[in-house]
Design a protein around this motif. Structure first.
Motif, short mmCIF file in Angstrom:
data_model
loop_
_atom_site.label_atom_id
_atom_site.label_comp_id
_atom_site.label_asym_id
_atom_site.label_seq_id
_atom_site.Cartn_x
_atom_site.Cartn_y
_atom_site.Cartn_z
N ASP A 74 37.50 52.93 101.68
CA ASP A 74 36.06 53.04 101.52
C ASP A 74 35.54 51.61 101.41
O ASP A 74 35.67 50.98 100.36
CB ASP A 74 35.73 53.86 100.27
N THR A 75 35.00 51.11 102.49
CA THR A 75 34.58 49.70 102.50
C THR A 75 33.38 49.46 101.59
O THR A 75 33.20 48.35 101.09
CB THR A 75 34.25 49.25 103.93
N SER A 76 32.57 50.49 101.34
CA SER A 76 31.40 50.32 100.47
C SER A 76 31.82 50.13 99.01
O SER A 76 31.13 49.48 98.24
CB SER A 76 30.46 51.50 100.60
N LYS A 77 32.99 50.70 98.67
CA LYS A 77 33.49 50.59 97.29
C LYS A 77 34.66 49.61 97.19
O LYS A 77 35.15 49.36 96.09
CB LYS A 77 33.92 51.95 96.78
N ASN A 78 35.09 49.11 98.32
CA ASN A 78 36.26 48.22 98.36
C ASN A 78 37.49 48.91 97.78
O ASN A 78 38.23 48.32 96.96
CB ASN A 78 35.98 46.91 97.62
N HIS A 79 37.71 50.16 98.18
CA HIS A 79 38.82 50.98 97.71
C HIS A 79 39.80 51.25 98.83
O HIS A 79 39.43 51.38 99.99
CB HIS A 79 38.32 52.35 97.22
N ILE A 80 41.07 51.38 98.43
CA ILE A 80 42.11 51.89 99.31
C ILE A 80 42.64 53.16 98.67
O ILE A 80 42.92 53.18 97.46
CB ILE A 80 43.27 50.88 99.46
N THR A 81 42.78 54.23 99.44
CA THR A 81 43.21 55.51 98.89
C THR A 81 44.53 55.95 99.51
O THR A 81 44.71 55.82 100.72
CB THR A 81 42.15 56.59 99.12
N LEU A 82 45.40 56.47 98.66
CA LEU A 82 46.67 57.05 99.11
C LEU A 82 46.64 58.55 98.84
O LEU A 82 46.31 58.97 97.74
CB LEU A 82 47.85 56.43 98.37
N GLN A 83 47.00 59.33 99.83
CA GLN A 83 47.21 60.76 99.63
C GLN A 83 48.62 61.10 100.12
O GLN A 83 48.99 60.75 101.24
CB GLN A 83 46.17 61.58 100.37
N LEU A 84 49.35 61.78 99.26
CA LEU A 84 50.72 62.21 99.58
C LEU A 84 50.79 63.71 99.32
O LEU A 84 50.62 64.15 98.17
CB LEU A 84 51.74 61.47 98.73
N SER A 85 51.00 64.48 100.35
CA SER A 85 50.92 65.93 100.24
C SER A 85 52.29 66.55 99.94
O SER A 85 53.33 65.91 100.07
CB SER A 85 50.36 66.53 101.53
#
Length: 120
Positions: A74-85
């Motif tokens: 999310d470039t607006s929040k400067n976040h990197i997200t990980l999802q592991l199912s």
């Protein structure tokens, strides 16, 4: 300095999806050259690379985890997200986000890590 901070639930039930966020301060995740990676360390074991997202948004995953992994930003929040199912107890680990500097070939900034336990 580029502080990184991981956040997310510490306990996930088997078969559910693990979701973690890495908040990056002191620098944009779209800055040219850098790769933003997720790495984990299961108890009593070494570090395991999960995957990364480049400054451009392209992703690459560990072949052993690819079918269950998604990394986004999310470039607006400067976040990197990980999802592991479809997690199992074997996914229990300390999860880290880290910045990879390709010019120097090093991970130059790391988060402090967050413990995730998979248990019913």
């Amino acid at each position: 300095q580029v502080p990184l901070q991981e956040s997310g639930p510490g306990l996930v039930k088997p078969s559910q999806t693990l979701s973690l966020t890495c908040t990056v301060s002191g620098g944009s995740i779209t800055t040219n050259s850098y790769y933003w990676s997720w790495i984990r360390q299961p108890p009593g074991k070494g570090l395991e690379w999960i995957g990364r997202i480049r400054y451009s948004g392209s992703t690459y995953y560990s072949p052993s985890l690819k079918s269950r992994t998604s990394i986004s930003r999310d470039t607006s929040k400067n976040h990197i997200t990980l999802q592991l199912s479809s997690v199992t107890p074997e996914d229990t680990a300390v999860y880290y986000c880290a910045r990879y500097h390709p010019g120097r070939a090093v991970y130059d900034y790391w988060g402090q890590g967050t413990q995730v336990t998979v248990s019913s």
